[in-house]
Structures are given as structure tokens and as C-alpha cells.
Design a protein around this motif. Structure first.
Motif, PDB file in Angstrom:
ATOM      1  N   ASN A 176       2.450  -6.361   1.340  1.00 58.33           N
ATOM      2  CA  ASN A 176       2.382  -6.019   2.627  1.00 58.33           C
ATOM      3  C   ASN A 176       0.885  -5.896   3.334  1.00 58.33           C
ATOM      4  OD1 ASN A 176       1.531  -3.214   4.634  1.00 58.33           O
ATOM      5  ND2 ASN A 176       3.849  -3.757   4.674  1.00 58.33           N
ATOM      6  N   PRO A 177       0.760  -6.275   4.773  1.00 59.83           N
ATOM      7  CA  PRO A 177      -0.646  -6.516   5.284  1.00 59.83           C
ATOM      8  C   PRO A 177      -1.504  -5.375   4.858  1.00 59.83           C
ATOM      9  CG  PRO A 177       1.185  -7.275   6.831  1.00 59.83           C
ATOM     10  CD  PRO A 177       1.857  -6.686   5.532  1.00 59.83           C
ATOM     11  N   LEU A 178      -1.193  -4.238   4.837  1.00 60.82           N
ATOM     12  CA  LEU A 178      -1.931  -3.259   4.604  1.00 60.82           C
ATOM     13  C   LEU A 178      -2.772  -3.094   3.388  1.00 60.82           C
ATOM     14  CD1 LEU A 178      -0.168   0.016   6.300  1.00 60.82           C
ATOM     15  CD2 LEU A 178      -2.470  -1.164   7.029  1.00 60.82           C
ATOM     16  N   ALA A 179      -1.993  -3.614   2.231  1.00 57.93           N
ATOM     17  CA  ALA A 179      -2.648  -3.577   0.793  1.00 57.93           C
ATOM     18  C   ALA A 179      -3.870  -4.430   0.975  1.00 57.93           C
ATOM     19  CB  ALA A 179      -1.877  -4.239  -0.321  1.00 57.93           C
ATOM     20  N   PHE A 180      -4.792  -3.834   0.310  1.00 55.30           N
ATOM     21  CA  PHE A 180      -6.220  -4.372   0.409  1.00 55.30           C
ATOM     22  C   PHE A 180      -7.010  -4.324  -0.918  1.00 55.30           C
ATOM     23  CE2 PHE A 180     -10.496  -4.013   2.660  1.00 55.30           C
ATOM     24  CZ  PHE A 180     -10.457  -5.271   3.457  1.00 55.30           C
ATOM     25  N   MET A 181      -7.880  -5.552  -1.212  1.00 57.53           N
ATOM     26  CA  MET A 181      -8.609  -5.437  -2.393  1.00 57.53           C
ATOM     27  C   MET A 181     -10.201  -5.280  -1.830  1.00 57.53           C
ATOM     28  SD  MET A 181      -6.892  -5.967  -4.890  1.00 57.53           S
ATOM     29  CE  MET A 181      -7.990  -6.207  -6.299  1.00 57.53           C
ATOM     30  N   SER A 182     -10.755  -4.225  -1.996  1.00 52.65           N
ATOM     31  CA  SER A 182     -12.126  -3.902  -1.620  1.00 52.65           C
ATOM     32  C   SER A 182     -13.178  -4.339  -2.581  1.00 52.65           C
ATOM     33  CB  SER A 182     -12.081  -2.521  -1.340  1.00 52.65           C
ATOM     34  OG  SER A 182     -13.580  -2.172  -0.746  1.00 52.65           O
ATOM     35  N   VAL A 183     -14.362  -4.972  -2.145  1.00 51.67           N
ATOM     36  CA  VAL A 183     -15.398  -5.222  -2.789  1.00 51.67           C
ATOM     37  C   VAL A 183     -16.800  -4.655  -2.175  1.00 51.67           C
ATOM     38  CG1 VAL A 183     -14.632  -7.402  -3.770  1.00 51.67           C
ATOM     39  CG2 VAL A 183     -15.942  -7.397  -1.547  1.00 51.67           C
ATOM     40  N   PHE A 185       3.570   8.768   5.050  1.00 51.31           N
ATOM     41  CA  PHE A 185       2.974   7.398   4.896  1.00 51.31           C
ATOM     42  C   PHE A 185       1.558   7.554   5.214  1.00 51.31           C
ATOM     43  CE2 PHE A 185       7.574   6.016   5.111  1.00 51.31           C
ATOM     44  CZ  PHE A 185       7.869   5.934   3.956  1.00 51.31           C
ATOM     45  N   ASN A 186       0.931   8.743   5.300  1.00 54.50           N
ATOM     46  CA  ASN A 186      -0.524   8.688   5.624  1.00 54.50           C
ATOM     47  C   ASN A 186      -0.732   8.368   6.881  1.00 54.50           C
ATOM     48  OD1 ASN A 186      -3.046   9.962   5.102  1.00 54.50           O
ATOM     49  ND2 ASN A 186      -3.755   8.054   4.096  1.00 54.50           N
ATOM     50  N   GLY A 187       0.346   8.355   7.781  1.00 54.22           N
ATOM     51  CA  GLY A 187       0.274   7.649   9.216  1.00 54.22           C
ATOM     52  C   GLY A 187       0.446   6.371   9.480  1.00 54.22           C
ATOM     53  N   TYR A 188       0.928   5.484   8.307  1.00 56.97           N
ATOM     54  CA  TYR A 188       1.126   4.249   8.567  1.00 56.97           C
ATOM     55  C   TYR A 188       2.495   4.129   8.484  1.00 56.97           C
ATOM     56  CZ  TYR A 188      -4.040   3.995   7.354  1.00 56.97           C
ATOM     57  OH  TYR A 188      -5.268   3.762   7.482  1.00 56.97           O
ATOM     58  N   GLY A 189       3.212   4.741   8.638  1.00 54.79           N
ATOM     59  CA  GLY A 189       4.747   4.534   8.780  1.00 54.79           C
ATOM     60  C   GLY A 189       5.265   3.099   9.363  1.00 54.79           C
ATOM     61  N   ASP A 190       4.666   2.972  10.461  1.00 53.63           N
ATOM     62  CA  ASP A 190       5.333   1.809  11.531  1.00 53.63           C
ATOM     63  C   ASP A 190       5.133   0.523  10.729  1.00 53.63           C
ATOM     64  OD1 ASP A 190       5.898   3.532  13.514  1.00 53.63           O
ATOM     65  OD2 ASP A 190       3.870   3.024  14.608  1.00 53.63           O
ATOM     66  N   GLN A 191       4.089   0.636   9.723  1.00 52.16           N
ATOM     67  CA  GLN A 191       3.939  -0.792   8.950  1.00 52.16           C
ATOM     68  C   GLN A 191       4.589  -0.896   7.704  1.00 52.16           C
ATOM     69  OE1 GLN A 191       1.048   1.130  10.142  1.00 52.16           O
ATOM     70  NE2 GLN A 191       1.252   0.100  12.010  1.00 52.16           N
ATOM     71  N   VAL A 192       4.908   0.468   7.002  1.00 54.80           N
ATOM     72  CA  VAL A 192       5.458   0.287   5.761  1.00 54.80           C
ATOM     73  C   VAL A 192       6.622   0.958   5.469  1.00 54.80           C
ATOM     74  CG1 VAL A 192       3.090   0.217   4.638  1.00 54.80           C
ATOM     75  CG2 VAL A 192       4.246   2.354   4.917  1.00 54.80           C
ATOM     76  N   ALA A 193       7.400   1.836   6.554  1.00 55.01           N
ATOM     77  CA  ALA A 193       8.667   2.520   6.269  1.00 55.01           C
ATOM     78  C   ALA A 193       9.493   1.648   6.013  1.00 55.01           C
ATOM     79  CB  ALA A 193       8.887   3.415   7.517  1.00 55.01           C
TER      80      ALA A 193
END
Length: 329
Positions: free
Chosen positions: A211-218, A309-317
Motif C-alpha cells: 500500500n502506498p502509505l507503508a513507509f520505510m523511514s531513515v 484507521f487513524n484517519g487513513y480509511g480512504d487509503q486502506v479500508a
């Protein structure tokens, strides 16, 4: 995208020795700075990496437009707040322990081991991974199961982009993530009172990971991650509770079956595999219908309603269509 062996990399693409040594000196020189926590309602702590000690990153800032799922106009916590109040049990169970003790963590050199159902398994130096990624900034809310949250500007890259490097096969249905296990540097792993079977592990279903929201942070706040926030590389999945966003990752394993994660193993009645933020499902010991947005204080507690969904329902529901989210918590 492809990670090549050293013999296949043109000299023009090899990191100059001066830059490499500069990074090593930077990583080895992380000091301990004391920063006052006035106004937070939190005790004063010593930071494992001061704001000045961290390395500046080159990245694309988050696009500020209404249809951008990575943007929020909510006020971000300060660097001091975000780096001084953390869950990182490898350094202790108190929220201030990571900032006090994570200076012992060595983050260079660092490699990520890739195993399982992929065409390109192996050990990948972090420097080689970063050469292939375009860093960007995303401002995410990160909510913890203890009913507090922060808004943080993270710097990193899409997890989906990283996955594509390793070319998963059709048998890869899940990804298991593993945190560094180094007892001599991570005092929480030496504790006789710990209930965690180290190393710490987490997992995602493959469609969640892509999913585009999943992120690897450095990085965060424009600079490299402080140790206490999961240096040098961590996961950020903003629609899930904070314990899913595993820190200091050293291994990715692509599996055909669902991995058993650390907190799920310890307390399955309290912490499920999915861990989606859900105000309608209470933790057995407290409600999760409200959260405390940090910074806050006794006089200004910043107590707000928790969003599905912490407010991200449109992206992950859509990932969970037809699932019973009370059963699959």
C-alpha cells in the motif's frame, strides 16, 4: 530496480571514500545531549542523538495539496517531543528510557538480510539500498496503543519500492520484519524481567506492505533518525498502532504463511496481528475511543477522538473489506 555486486558498479556510482568516512565519523560521534522538557509535562531526559549531531538529508518535501494522502495540516510535535518520549523496549520500558540509553547502539555499518520467497535474497548494505531510493518527506500521525499519538515529519521511501528490488515470488504472502538483537548494546535485551523473546519481530500482509502509505523511514525533521527513534531504518505504517512500526530493522523474510509477531506471542488477547487503529475495539484494560495528542500537559491535555484507521480509511479500508475487524484486531 537492481542491486548489483561491487564488481558490476561503475566507479562513477561508488560512494567516494571521503563521504563514506564522513558518515562513519558522524555515526560514531553521536553524543548525549540534555534537553529540557518544559511544557510537555514530561521529565527532563538526555537525548541519545542531539539535533545538531544528526546528518542532514536530501529529500523531496511533502506536497501540500488536498488530494495528497501523505499530507496533513496538523501541527507536528517538536523534535524534542518526538525524540524524548518513545516506546523502544530494547532500551527499557519507560517512555524516556530510549532517549537516555540508545546512544550505545552502533548503526554503522548496517545491512538488511533478505530471505524467503524472493528472486534476490541476500545481505544488502544500507548504503546500497539508499542509492536506489528517492528520499521524500511524509507527515504522518503515529498512534500508540496506550492512547497517545504524535504528528511527525518522516523522511524515507515507499516500502513497495524496496520490495520491488527483491522481486518477491507468487508464494510471498507476508513479510516478517526483525529488529537488531545485540545484547551488549541494547540494555532491555539483557533485562531479567523482559517478557519478549528477542529479537523483536513484526509482520504485514503483502497487500498491506504494498500500500502506498507503508513507509520505510531513515530520517525525521529533515535529518537522520536518532537511535531512540529506530535508527538507521524503521517501518512506519500510520493506520496501525505504533508497535507495528518496527525499529532498527536487520531482516526481511518473505513467507507464504502468517508470521507470529512479538506482542501477539506475548499477549494474544491484547495485541493482534493486524493492529489497525479502531476506536470501536477497546484494549482489554482501557478504551481506545480517545487519544492524547502530544504535546500535551495537565492543563492542556489535547484529548481528541480516535479515528478509524487513524484517519487513513480512504487509503486502506479496502484492504479489509469483508473482514470482521473485532475478530481480526
Amino acid at each position: 530496480m537492481l542491486i548489483r555486486s561491487p564488481s558490476g558498479i561503475p566507479s562513477s556510482e561508488i560512494t567516494p571514500e571521503s563521504v563514506y568516512l564522513e558518515r562513519r565519523q558522524f555515526m560514531q560521534g553521536l553524543g548525549v545531549g540534555a534537553i529540557a522538557m518544559a511544557g510537555l509535562g514530561l521529565p527532563s531526559v538526555g537525548l541519545a542523538a542531539s539535533d545538531d549531531a544528526r546528518q542532514a538529508l536530501a529529500f523531496s518535501p511533502v506536497a501540500k495539496k488536498a488530494d495528497n494522502p501523505f499530507y496533513t495540516d496538523e501541527k507536528a510535535a517538536s523534535f524534542v517531543e518526538a525524540s524524548s518520549y518513545n516506546n523502544f523496549y530494547e532500551f527499557g520500558t519507560n517512555k524516556t528510557d530510549p532517549a537516555k540509553h540508545a546512544h550505545t547502539l552502533t548503526t554503522d555499518p548496517w545491512s538488511v538480510q533478505v530471505e524467503g520467497h524472493v528472486a534476490k535474497p541476500g545481505s544488502y548494505p544500507l548504503e546500497d539500498i539508499l542509492k536506489l531510493m528517492t528520499l521524500e518527506e511524509r507527515i504522518y500521525r503515529l498512534r500508540c496503543v496506550e492512547a497517545w499519538s504524535m504528528v511527525i515529519p518522516w523522511v524515507g521511501f515507499s516500502l513497495a519500492d524496496l520490495i520491488s528490488v527483491f522481486e518477491p515470488t507468487s508464494d510471498a504472502k507476508y513479510i516478517e520484519f526483525t529488529t537488531l538483537h545485540r545484547r551488549e548494546e541494547m540494555r532491555g535485551q539483557r533485562s531479567a524481567f523482559s517478557t519478549i523473546d528477542w529479537p523483536y519481530t513484526e509482520g504485514l500482509r503483502m497487500d498491506e506492505a504494498m500500500n502506498p502509505l507503508a513507509f520505510m523511514s531513515v530520517g525525521m525533521y529533515g535529518k537522520t533518525l536518532p537511535n531512540q527513534n529506530g535508527a538507521p531504518i524503521r517501518l512506519v505504517v500510520p493506520w496501525k498502532y505504533g508497535f507495528k512500526s518496527i525499529k532498527s530493522i536487520v531482516k526481511l523474510r518473505f513467507t507464504s504463511s502468517r508470521p507470529k509477531t512479538s506482542w501477539e506471542s506475548i499477549a494474544p488477547s491484547e495485541y493482534g496481528f493486524y493492529a489497525n487503529v479502531n476506536p470501536t475495539v477497546s484494549h482489554p484494560r482501557w478504551s481506545q475511543a480517545y487519544e492524547r495528542r502530544l504535546p500535551s500537559s495537565l492543563l492542556r491535555p489535547s484529548r481528541i477522538k480516535t479515528e478509524m484507521f487513524n484517519g487513513y480509511g480512504d487509503q486502506v479500508a479496502g484492504l479489509y473489506k469483508g473482514m470482521n475487524l473485532r475478530r481480526y484486531y
